[in-house]
Design a protein around this motif. Structure first.
Motif, mmCIF file in Angstrom:
data_model
loop_
_atom_site.group_PDB
_atom_site.id
_atom_site.type_symbol
_atom_site.label_atom_id
_atom_site.label_comp_id
_atom_site.label_asym_id
_atom_site.label_seq_id
_atom_site.Cartn_x
_atom_site.Cartn_y
_atom_site.Cartn_z
ATOM 1 N N HIS A 1 -11.488 -16.847 8.452
ATOM 2 C CA HIS A 1 -10.407 -16.581 7.345
ATOM 3 C C HIS A 1 -9.470 -17.886 7.325
ATOM 4 O O HIS A 1 -8.937 -18.029 6.303
ATOM 5 C CB HIS A 1 -9.505 -15.496 7.770
ATOM 6 N N ALA B 1 -11.254 -20.140 5.089
ATOM 7 C CA ALA B 1 -11.311 -19.706 3.547
ATOM 8 C C ALA B 1 -10.025 -20.089 3.014
ATOM 9 O O ALA B 1 -9.855 -20.377 1.936
ATOM 10 C CB ALA B 1 -11.442 -18.280 3.562
ATOM 11 N N PRO C 1 -0.662 -3.283 -2.203
ATOM 12 C CA PRO C 1 -1.488 -4.245 -1.874
ATOM 13 C C PRO C 1 -1.798 -3.852 -0.573
ATOM 14 O O PRO C 1 -3.070 -4.189 -0.063
ATOM 15 C CB PRO C 1 -0.652 -5.376 -2.037
ATOM 16 N N PHE C 2 -0.929 -3.579 0.381
ATOM 17 C CA PHE C 2 -1.177 -3.370 1.948
ATOM 18 C C PHE C 2 -2.580 -2.302 2.018
ATOM 19 O O PHE C 2 -3.515 -2.603 2.591
ATOM 20 C CB PHE C 2 -0.143 -2.938 2.583
ATOM 21 N N MET D 1 -5.921 -3.484 0.826
ATOM 22 C CA MET D 1 -6.208 -4.346 2.063
ATOM 23 C C MET D 1 -6.954 -3.441 3.145
ATOM 24 O O MET D 1 -8.094 -3.953 3.542
ATOM 25 C CB MET D 1 -5.318 -5.526 2.430
ATOM 26 N N GLU E 1 -8.071 -0.722 2.849
ATOM 27 C CA GLU E 1 -9.348 0.023 2.394
ATOM 28 C C GLU E 1 -10.527 -0.793 2.287
ATOM 29 O O GLU E 1 -11.759 -0.627 2.676
ATOM 30 C CB GLU E 1 -9.483 0.912 1.109
ATOM 31 N N ALA E 2 -10.138 -2.049 2.027
ATOM 32 C CA ALA E 2 -10.961 -3.267 1.738
ATOM 33 C C ALA E 2 -11.721 -3.506 3.274
ATOM 34 O O ALA E 2 -13.047 -3.510 3.522
ATOM 35 C CB ALA E 2 -10.490 -4.419 1.170
ATOM 36 N N ARG F 1 -11.758 -1.265 5.688
ATOM 37 C CA ARG F 1 -12.886 -0.203 6.023
ATOM 38 C C ARG F 1 -14.081 -0.324 5.366
ATOM 39 O O ARG F 1 -14.994 -0.257 5.994
ATOM 40 C CB ARG F 1 -12.060 0.965 5.504
ATOM 41 N N GLU G 1 -16.077 -8.292 7.298
ATOM 42 C CA GLU G 1 -16.335 -9.456 7.063
ATOM 43 C C GLU G 1 -16.023 -10.194 5.677
ATOM 44 O O GLU G 1 -15.854 -11.226 5.575
ATOM 45 C CB GLU G 1 -17.775 -9.637 7.312
ATOM 46 N N VAL H 1 -13.734 -9.528 4.008
ATOM 47 C CA VAL H 1 -12.038 -9.705 4.017
ATOM 48 C C VAL H 1 -11.918 -11.138 4.626
ATOM 49 O O VAL H 1 -11.053 -11.800 4.285
ATOM 50 C CB VAL H 1 -11.474 -8.426 4.660
ATOM 51 N N ARG H 2 -12.649 -11.228 5.771
ATOM 52 C CA ARG H 2 -12.541 -12.624 6.510
ATOM 53 C C ARG H 2 -12.934 -13.812 5.610
ATOM 54 O O ARG H 2 -12.399 -14.700 5.619
ATOM 55 C CB ARG H 2 -13.136 -12.809 8.040
ATOM 56 N N GLY I 1 -10.200 -14.936 3.239
ATOM 57 C CA GLY I 1 -9.154 -15.813 3.796
ATOM 58 C C GLY I 1 -8.122 -14.975 4.482
ATOM 59 O O GLY I 1 -7.097 -15.405 4.386
ATOM 60 N N LYS I 2 -8.385 -13.660 4.705
ATOM 61 C CA LYS I 2 -7.348 -12.627 5.096
ATOM 62 C C LYS I 2 -7.924 -12.135 6.419
ATOM 63 O O LYS I 2 -8.903 -12.104 6.878
ATOM 64 C CB LYS I 2 -7.238 -11.557 4.428
ATOM 65 N N ASP I 3 -6.924 -12.152 7.422
ATOM 66 C CA ASP I 3 -7.179 -11.984 8.974
ATOM 67 C C ASP I 3 -7.070 -10.249 9.154
ATOM 68 O O ASP I 3 -6.122 -9.777 9.121
ATOM 69 C CB ASP I 3 -6.319 -12.497 9.876
ATOM 70 N N ARG J 1 -4.569 -8.778 11.641
ATOM 71 C CA ARG J 1 -3.111 -8.653 11.276
ATOM 72 C C ARG J 1 -2.696 -7.391 10.628
ATOM 73 O O ARG J 1 -1.930 -6.757 11.028
ATOM 74 C CB ARG J 1 -2.964 -9.547 10.347
ATOM 75 N N PHE J 2 -3.836 -6.713 9.760
ATOM 76 C CA PHE J 2 -3.579 -5.611 9.196
ATOM 77 C C PHE J 2 -3.899 -4.403 10.119
ATOM 78 O O PHE J 2 -2.901 -3.329 10.131
ATOM 79 C CB PHE J 2 -4.657 -5.559 7.915
ATOM 80 N N LEU K 1 1.753 1.900 13.222
ATOM 81 C CA LEU K 1 2.193 2.627 12.406
ATOM 82 C C LEU K 1 1.850 4.276 12.567
ATOM 83 O O LEU K 1 2.649 5.405 12.805
ATOM 84 C CB LEU K 1 2.098 2.476 10.865
#
Lengths: 252, 296
Positions: free
Chosen positions: A72, A75, B158-159, B162, B164-165, B167, B171, B173-174, B177-179, B182-183, B190
């Motif tokens: 990531h 990217a 948006p959270f 992300m 759901e993306a 789930r 890969e 998602v990675r 460019g998003k980790d 973190r989510f 929570l």
């Protein structure tokens, strides 16, 4: 954004999938990689994009060594990849797939979400406008609000490209963008790639569909058994005897 | 009879809180959490200890329950979110059993197997009976409503998009460019905090907690609830929890109609009845009563 691969290598047990591969994608370049099945193309992509760690060699992006960076993080530096088998977010719509790819959204942090709802709304509107542009550019309007899992194979390839575009990339790695795509869509996809390249976005493309690729790219590298066996302009490379032997089985 | 119904309703609402947390974990993000009872246990003990030996107001116990359960999820997230799904399931199951063993052995703090008696009930000032029962139900409903509101805010953001993306395809998602870690850590914390609050309610409602109330079966009751209700849907978590209580409590009356069954046998029969319901659901309605996330 220039990409330099130097002596990249990856073995699985005794099998050398990628063997000391070196190649360069110049800033704004349009470079192709061809090779028979099992030549190590997809493994090479995984090494470049950070999904696999190489045994040796380095990946350099605009002069910075990114060999050890996570996928990531690469990217985020402007180099995004697509996948040979599309990895759409199946239960999100096409529009949501593209929205999810927009970088730096404060609505993706809990703090932003609950403490700055106004800012999140403004960002969402801006992102939605960009997404609408991309949908129009890729002519995905008819399926914009369809769950991505229900798209055809070709539409999923377009969506993969669209998602990559939403990240504002300087270099896109396409893994077999034409595989399983009908000929009409291949032409459309090629036109999109040319248009994007004209805007300065670089491409490194792995492809099986030789004619489509040779019409598109400036330079081509041929891989066989983990090694690059020939490089240069498509016409010259395809005339090479070793290439004909390896890739075309000597018959063509 | 009214008192009995009020008791069932209170337990059902506590299960709804647990189910909402697990829906956040599994239904929305795809985290296979087999240790939900661990967070529930931490919440219950935090509230119980603070309000008895700690001498703190009940509200402090509730806040501590949420915070401690949430914080307990943090290291699990750090060490295990890079693991494959099935390993994550095993790690969380191990976590919940570890929590149970800790509360069993650390007698200075938790009174070991004897448990903690005399936990103050909510609204004791109203006296024992219907007024306090209704007040407790009112608070439970309000907290559930707040949790559902928070949930909707999260899902429609948006959270939420992300997670759901993640789930659907981590890969990808990675690659964008998003980790995902973190989510996932935030989601885990929570949902755990919600389970902690459920634990605090449980402790104050039952008034007496022992480690044996926090066996893995509780986790799987919550799983049954969300599977029966519909995975990944808020309505599924609610309906599923109510249905679970119907099976658990309804099977209690089986003894009146089924002959030759002792009270001890009955406990097993109840679990069997819930298991049978689960089997029938997966066979004939795998998407649950309310439909799962695949229907949009």
């Amino acid at each position: 954004m220039s990409l330099v691969l130097a002596d990249l290598a990856k073995s699985w047990g005794g099998f050398c999938a990628v063997d000391a591969v070196s190649l360069t994608v110049p800033k704004g370049g349009l470079v192709g990689i061809i090779g028979p099945n099992g030549a190590g193309k997809s493994t090479l992509f995984s090494l470049v994009s950070g999904f696999l760690a190489p045994d040796a060699g380095s990946v350099t992006l605009d002069g910075a060594d990114i060999t050890r960076l996570a996928a990531h993080e690469r990217a985020r530096r402007g180099m995004v990849r697509t996948f040979q088998v599309p990895r759409e977010f199946a239960h999100l719509t096409v529009r949501e797939n593209l929205m999810a790819a927009v970088p730096g959204q404060s609505g993706e942090t809990l703090r932003g979400l609950f403490l700055r709802p106004a800012m999140v709304r403004v960002e969402e509107q801006a992102a939605a406008a960009r997404v609408a542009d991309t949908i129009a550019f890729l002519r995905l309007d008819p399926v914009a609000d369809t769950p991505a899992g229900k798209l055809s194979g070709g539409q999923k390839k377009l969506l993969e490209l669209g998602r990559a575009l939403m990240t504002d990339p300087a270099l896109i790695l396409l893994d077999e963008p034409f595989a399983g795509v009908n000929p009409v869509l291949v032409e459309a996809l090629s036109a999109h790639i040319r248009a994007l390249n004209a805007r300065g976005i670089g491409f490194l493309i792995i492809e099986h569909d030789l004619p489509a690729l040779t019409r598109l790219v400036g330079d081509i590298h041929v891989m066989d058994r983990g090694r690059v066996i020939a490089s240069g302009p498509p016409a010259a490379v395809l005339a090479d005897a070793a290439v004909r032997e390896a890739y075309l089985g000597g018959s063509a | 009879m009214e008192a009995y119904l009020a008791a069932i309703a209170a337990i059902a609402l506590i299960y709804v809180l647990l189910s909402l947390g697990l829906t956040l974990h599994y239904g929305l993000t795809g985290l296979i959490n087999f240790g939900h009872v661990g967070f529930f246990c931490i919440g219950a003990y935090a509230a119980a200890i603070l309000s008895t030996t700690g001498g703190m107001p009940i509200v402090v116990g509730f806040v501590a329950a949420a915070v401690l359960a949430g914080l307990a999820a943090w290291p699990i997230g750090l060490v295990s979110l890079r693991l494959r799904d099935d390993y994550f399931a095993i790690v969380t199951l191990g976590f919940s059993e570890t929590v149970r063993l800790v509360v069993t052995s650390e007698r200075w703090l938790t009174n070991g197997v004897q448990g903690i008696p005399g936990i103050p009930r909510l609204f004791e000032g109203l006296g024992v009976g219907m007024p306090s029962a209704l007040a407790i139900l009112g608070v439970l409903l309000a907290v559930n409503a707040a949790a559902v509101w928070l949930f909707f805010r999260l899902v429609k953001s948006p959270f939420g998009r992300m997670i759901e993306a993640i789930r659907d395809n981590e890969e990808a998602v990675r690659a964008l460019g998003k980790d995902p870690a973190r989510f996932k850590i935030r989601v885990l914390m929570l949902g755990a905090a919600l389970a902690g609050i459920a634990g605090a309610f449980y402790a104050h409602y039952i008034g007496y907690i022992v480690p044996d109330q926090f066996i893995p079966l509780v986790t799987f009751y919550v799983w049954m609830a969300i599977i029966m209700g519909g995975v990944g849907r808020i309505s599924g978590a609610i309906v599923g929890s109510l249905l679970l209580m119907l099976f658990l409590e309804g099977s209690r009356f089986l003894r009146d109609v089924v002959p030759f069954i002792s009270a001890v046998d009955m406990a097993s029969v109840r679990i069997g009845a819930v298991g049978l319901a689960l089997v029938l659901f997966t066979l004939y309605r795998p998407q649950g009563l309310m439909g799962d996330y695949t229907r949009r």
